[in-house]
Scaffold this motif. Sequence first.
Motif, PDB file in Angstrom:
ATOM      1  N   GLU A  74       0.916  -1.231   0.109  1.00 42.35           N
ATOM      2  CA  GLU A  74       0.064   0.098   0.038  1.00 42.35           C
ATOM      3  C   GLU A  74       0.888   1.302   0.025  1.00 42.35           C
ATOM      4  O   GLU A  74       0.292   2.265  -0.124  1.00 42.35           O
ATOM      5  N   VAL A  75       2.256   1.423   0.224  1.00 42.92           N
ATOM      6  CA  VAL A  75       3.100   2.399   0.413  1.00 42.92           C
ATOM      7  C   VAL A  75       3.402   2.547  -0.996  1.00 42.92           C
ATOM      8  O   VAL A  75       4.312   1.792  -1.598  1.00 42.92           O
ATOM      9  N   ASP A  76       3.315   3.643  -1.453  1.00 44.13           N
ATOM     10  CA  ASP A  76       3.768   4.042  -3.252  1.00 44.13           C
ATOM     11  C   ASP A  76       4.923   4.960  -3.073  1.00 44.13           C
ATOM     12  O   ASP A  76       5.826   4.593  -4.024  1.00 44.13           O
ATOM     13  N   ALA A  77       5.006   5.428  -2.198  1.00 41.20           N
ATOM     14  CA  ALA A  77       6.373   6.463  -1.942  1.00 41.20           C
ATOM     15  C   ALA A  77       6.912   6.755  -0.704  1.00 41.20           C
ATOM     16  O   ALA A  77       6.026   6.382   0.198  1.00 41.20           O
ATOM     17  N   VAL A  78       8.220   6.601  -0.510  1.00 42.06           N
ATOM     18  CA  VAL A  78       9.062   6.594   0.744  1.00 42.06           C
ATOM     19  C   VAL A  78       9.397   8.146   1.025  1.00 42.06           C
ATOM     20  O   VAL A  78      10.249   8.651   0.289  1.00 42.06           O
ATOM     21  N   TYR A  79       9.125   8.368   2.236  1.00 46.95           N
ATOM     22  CA  TYR A  79       9.899   9.725   2.572  1.00 46.95           C
ATOM     23  C   TYR A  79      10.872   9.373   3.836  1.00 46.95           C
ATOM     24  O   TYR A  79      10.267   8.637   4.815  1.00 46.95           O
ATOM     25  N   ILE A  80      12.028   9.687   3.761  1.00 45.09           N
ATOM     26  CA  ILE A  80      12.975   9.236   4.611  1.00 45.09           C
ATOM     27  C   ILE A  80      13.392  10.519   5.602  1.00 45.09           C
ATOM     28  O   ILE A  80      13.945  11.681   4.846  1.00 45.09           O
ATOM     29  N   ALA A  81      13.261  10.334   6.931  1.00 48.25           N
ATOM     30  CA  ALA A  81      13.221  11.619   7.655  1.00 48.25           C
ATOM     31  C   ALA A  81      14.200  11.288   8.969  1.00 48.25           C
ATOM     32  O   ALA A  81      13.862  11.773   9.992  1.00 48.25           O
ATOM     33  N   THR A  82      14.994  10.612   8.451  1.00 53.18           N
ATOM     34  CA  THR A  82      16.190  10.217   9.704  1.00 53.18           C
ATOM     35  C   THR A  82      17.447  10.990   9.617  1.00 53.18           C
ATOM     36  O   THR A  82      17.368  11.616   8.621  1.00 53.18           O
ATOM     37  N   PRO A  83      18.359  11.013  10.552  1.00 56.23           N
ATOM     38  CA  PRO A  83      19.462  11.528  10.349  1.00 56.23           C
ATOM     39  C   PRO A  83      20.349  11.271   8.981  1.00 56.23           C
ATOM     40  O   PRO A  83      20.159  10.032   8.693  1.00 56.23           O
ATOM     41  N   PRO A  84      21.161  11.893   8.560  1.00 55.22           N
ATOM     42  CA  PRO A  84      21.650  11.897   7.282  1.00 55.22           C
ATOM     43  C   PRO A  84      22.428  10.395   7.025  1.00 55.22           C
ATOM     44  O   PRO A  84      22.737   9.956   5.982  1.00 55.22           O
ATOM     45  N   SER A  85      23.071  10.033   8.255  1.00 58.81           N
ATOM     46  CA  SER A  85      23.874   8.762   8.258  1.00 58.81           C
ATOM     47  C   SER A  85      23.082   7.461   7.770  1.00 58.81           C
ATOM     48  O   SER A  85      23.766   6.551   7.147  1.00 58.81           O
ATOM     49  N   SER A  86      21.932   7.526   7.680  1.00 55.93           N
ATOM     50  CA  SER A  86      20.806   6.414   7.122  1.00 55.93           C
ATOM     51  C   SER A  86      20.504   6.838   5.896  1.00 55.93           C
ATOM     52  O   SER A  86      19.552   6.069   5.348  1.00 55.93           O
ATOM     53  N   HIS A  87      20.391   7.928   5.426  1.00 57.43           N
ATOM     54  CA  HIS A  87      19.896   8.523   4.132  1.00 57.43           C
ATOM     55  C   HIS A  87      19.859   7.313   2.812  1.00 57.43           C
ATOM     56  O   HIS A  87      19.395   7.047   2.187  1.00 57.43           O
ATOM     57  N   LYS A  88      21.409   7.239   2.804  1.00 62.11           N
ATOM     58  CA  LYS A  88      21.719   6.520   1.484  1.00 62.11           C
ATOM     59  C   LYS A  88      21.198   4.990   1.953  1.00 62.11           C
ATOM     60  O   LYS A  88      20.737   4.398   1.000  1.00 62.11           O
ATOM     61  N   HIS A  89      21.332   4.376   2.915  1.00 63.35           N
ATOM     62  CA  HIS A  89      20.957   2.993   3.045  1.00 63.35           C
ATOM     63  C   HIS A  89      19.510   2.923   3.002  1.00 63.35           C
ATOM     64  O   HIS A  89      18.994   1.800   2.130  1.00 63.35           O
ATOM     65  N   TYR A  90      18.444   3.934   3.316  1.00 58.40           N
ATOM     66  CA  TYR A  90      17.151   3.382   3.286  1.00 58.40           C
ATOM     67  C   TYR A  90      16.758   3.804   1.756  1.00 58.40           C
ATOM     68  O   TYR A  90      15.671   3.259   1.174  1.00 58.40           O
TER      69      TYR A  90
END
Length: 347
Positions: A74-90
């Motif tokens: 049901e999730v079409d798009a993902v918003y990543i709102a974590t600290p920058p260290s995990s931006h690439k991973h997610y």
Amino acid sequence: MDCATLKLQNKIRWGIIGCGNVTEVKSGPALQKAIGSELIAVMRRDRELARDYATRHGVKKWFDDAEALIADPEVDAVYIATPPSSHKHYTLLAAAAGKPVYVEKPMARNHAECLDMIAACSTANVPLFVAYYRRMLPRFMKIKALIESGAIGDVRFVSTMLYRPLADIDLMQHDPSHASQAVDNWRTDPAEAGGGYFVDLASHMINFLEYAVGPITEVAGFAGNQAKRYTAEDIVSSSFRFSSSVQGVGNWCFAAFEKADLTEIIGSNGKISYANFDQSPIVLTTKNGSEKFAINNPMHIQQPLIQTIVDELLGLNQAACPSHGESAAQTSWVMGKMLGQYYQTKW
């Protein structure tokens, strides 16, 4: 679900990874209020905090596992709102799942990570957006419009500065009831943030200048740590040149005696003066005198940018969003040059 299929829908259903403070007012409600948008899932590592957020914001699903949220059909798009260290991973996980990504700023800890994110999304043929929302805020759009209208003639140079006292830094962007945690928060941990408050705040300032004046192509900078309150830089000075030959200088200090926030864009016939982090009026100064423009921000400050993302994903405007991975990576490149040799390793 590929982007062509998304364009056949009438709504983009979002999942948030990392529903911390930035999502409470700035972005989470904006994902719900934008036309053609719905927030249906949130994730925090602490499941009870995820459930609490979902309950307070009327979100029907909550997770303590990011991969489970990304995999949810049901999730079409993902918003990543974590600290920058995990931006690439997610981002890489979401791209591999074929889902568009909206990531908080700064885009990553360094330019190399930004390039990896761009490559992953390009390979997966999914768009990558970054939360440099000033590009769609009315007050900043007014500044850009003044430049483009020739109100100050030809732009000659830019001067930008941001100062904060240490007392303000200890509380900045934190709940005052948790002020004792502020000095050791992730924003001053280079391994988490990619730097200190310079990276967190100057990224907005630099990104908008590149939008309004053009890309910065040459940069020299010096960074240091004068107050010794944390390991990240607390002062940065820089000179730079835009592709248009416009020149600029910048100074950022987070251990000063006073608070200051001023950018001036000076042209052949006048100048534009404005603050980046409050809503004081924009001032246009020419030989005819000064004119002020008082333009308030919307309640949910990311909503105008999010609306452009939703419109682009639904195919309502093929180039709706002005903040993609490439422009955000450019800002990270500039900041890396401004930091000079302060960081010898890249985590």
